[in-house]
Design an enzyme around this catalytic site. Structure first.
Site, PDB file in Angstrom:
ATOM      1  N   GLU A 114       0.821  -1.215   0.000  1.00 53.46           N
ATOM      2  CA  GLU A 114       0.000   0.000   0.000  1.00 53.46           C
ATOM      3  C   GLU A 114       0.856   1.268   0.000  1.00 53.46           C
ATOM      4  O   GLU A 114       1.235   1.775   1.051  1.00 53.46           O
ATOM      5  CB  GLU A 114      -0.931   0.019   1.216  1.00 53.46           C
ATOM      6  CG  GLU A 114      -1.848   1.237   1.222  1.00 53.46           C
ATOM      7  CD  GLU A 114      -2.862   1.242   2.370  1.00 53.46           C
ATOM      8  OE1 GLU A 114      -2.888   0.281   3.160  1.00 53.46           O
ATOM      9  OE2 GLU A 114      -3.614   2.220   2.473  1.00 53.46           O
ATOM     10  N   LYS A 161      -2.444  -1.886  -3.173  1.00 50.20           N
ATOM     11  CA  LYS A 161      -3.517  -1.053  -2.618  1.00 50.20           C
ATOM     12  C   LYS A 161      -3.121   0.414  -2.771  1.00 50.20           C
ATOM     13  O   LYS A 161      -2.536   1.015  -1.863  1.00 50.20           O
ATOM     14  CB  LYS A 161      -3.732  -1.410  -1.148  1.00 50.20           C
ATOM     15  CG  LYS A 161      -4.778  -0.545  -0.468  1.00 50.20           C
ATOM     16  CD  LYS A 161      -5.325  -1.177   0.787  1.00 50.20           C
ATOM     17  CE  LYS A 161      -6.223  -0.199   1.507  1.00 50.20           C
ATOM     18  NZ  LYS A 161      -7.074  -0.828   2.498  1.00 50.20           N
TER      19      LYS A 161
END
Ligand code: 13P
Length: 400
Positions: free
Chosen positions: A222, A265
């Protein structure tokens, strides 16, 4: 398990990038790259499982419920409905989420905070088992929060590499099958993240991904180019996101991370909070272009965070992504926290009599986003209108 050198042709010294341009000797740079070979597909006994789980989570029409807020952040959220931040109340909140009827039709993975991973329902059933009953894979946030990088204008790195291997091993035993590590990069008026922040965070994400895969957990990588104040344009966000993701992918490659066994992400590309807002079609155009330029097709799923977008905005933008890229090589889908939880929490208000209504909202939101993932969302939205969800973004140093 040791990597055999003979099975790794010419990997030594293939790059100066992983070790940085610092004054490390050539010999020590080479050996650090060789150690990274431990995580290759051939050497990793979890390789097939990692690929299968990443595929399972990112299959079409499914997304992730991000419910891994630290205890401090959960407390901030509970405070907004007048509920005390106790272990029992945090348990009740998570139980409401994980037992929502039919949630598993739309959600394939749930990210948990460590406390929740080991928690049981009021009736004494492990949360991991309740999730598995719905076909939802349990995941675990493994970073331990942000730390300011000295000498920068408040830029951060993410902590948590210490003991990460041992923690991942224990989390796998407890039933977790994927992990999350969040790095945050900032754009301020006219200025993107520094090279130091980009490199440092890419390095952290790559080391984390390597360690998670060695221990059987699919790493959610992420790198969030966070939505912040300022009148910067969507083009600027796209430009900086492209720089950030390309560095992250480069480092994942340097560290021999198995790309079929990760999930990405990222943020969608949005203009700054003080700039005129962008239409879903514009958001999709810049977001898809950024992904096309930086993310290899071997990555099975791109699970966008909601990042402060309203519930409806998150769904409409997700749908627009499918329109802009109908045959995307990766699943363009969601890993939403606030966009799934906010309206649910407001409906619950900590009251037993609202339990079912709150669960129904959560399932309806998950369904709307599942339809948007398939490019089939038609509305009406279960939480229409509404502004940005910027409250309690993160609290203290220990997590989001
Ligand atoms: P939001 O969807 O609220 O941005 O949270 C997703 C997440 O897990 C960020 O780390």
């Amino acid at each position: 398990m040791q990597a055999s050198l003979s099975s790794r042709p010419n990997i030594a010294c293939r790059s100066q990038f992983a070790a940085g341009a610092a004054a490390t000797s050539k010999r020590s740079r080479c050996s650090s790259v060789v150690v990274a070979g431990l995580a290759t597909e051939k050497d990793n006994p979890f390789a097939e499982e990692l690929k299968a789980n990443a595929k399972h989570i990112s299959r079409r029409g499914r997304g992730i419920l991000a419910s891994d807020e630290s205890n401090a952040t959960t407390g901030k959220r509970l405070e907004t409905i007048g509920v005390d931040n106790t272990e029992d109340n945090r348990r009740d909140w998570r139980q409401l989420l994980y037992t929502a009827p039919d949630l598993g039709n739309y959600i394939s993975g749930a990210i948990m905070f460590e406390e929740t991973l080991y928690q049981k329902s009021r009736e004494g059933v492990q949360f991991v088992d309740l999730l598995k009953e719905q076909g939802i894979l349990p995941g675990i946030k493994v970073d331990t929060g942000l730390q300011v990088l000295p000498g920068t204008d408040g830029e951060t790195t993410t902590q948590g590499l210490d003991n990460l291997g041992a923690r991942c091993e224990a989390y796998y035993k407890q039933g977790a099958r994927f992990a999350k590590w969040r790095a945050v990069l900032k754009i301020s008026e006219g200025e993107g993240p520094s090279s130091q922040a980009i490199l440092e965070n890419a390095h952290g994400l790559a080391r984390y991904a390597q360690i998670a895969q060695q221990n059987g957990l699919v790493p959610i990588v992420e790198p969030e180019v966070t939505l912040g104040p300022g009148a910067y344009s969507i083009e600027e966000t796209a430009y900086w996101s492209e720089r950030v993701y390309s560095h992250v992918m480069r480092l994942l490659n340097e560290y021999d991370v198995l790309l079929e066994g990760i999930l990405l992400k990222p943020n969608m590309c949005l203009p700054g909070l003080d700039a005129p807002s962008a239409s879903p079609a514009e958001v999709a155009k810049y977001t898809v272009r950024t992904m096309m330029r930086t993310i290899p097709p071997s990555v099975p799923g791109i699970h966008f965070l909601s990042g402060g977008m309203s519930e409806e905005e998150s769904t409409l933008n997700l749908q627009a992504l499918q329109d802009a890229c109908p045959n995307s090589p990766w699943s363009l889908t969601f890993s939403y926290g606030r966009a799934l939880q906010s309206a649910t929490l407001k409906t619950w208000q900590g009251k037993e009599e609202n339990w079912g209504k709150a669960q129904a909202i959560l399932t309806a939101l998950a369904k709307a986003n599942s339809e948007a993932q398939l490019g089939q969302y038609k509305g009406p939205h279960p939480a229409p209108g509404g502004g940005r969800i910027l409250q309690a973004l993160r609290f203290g140093g220990a997590g989001k």
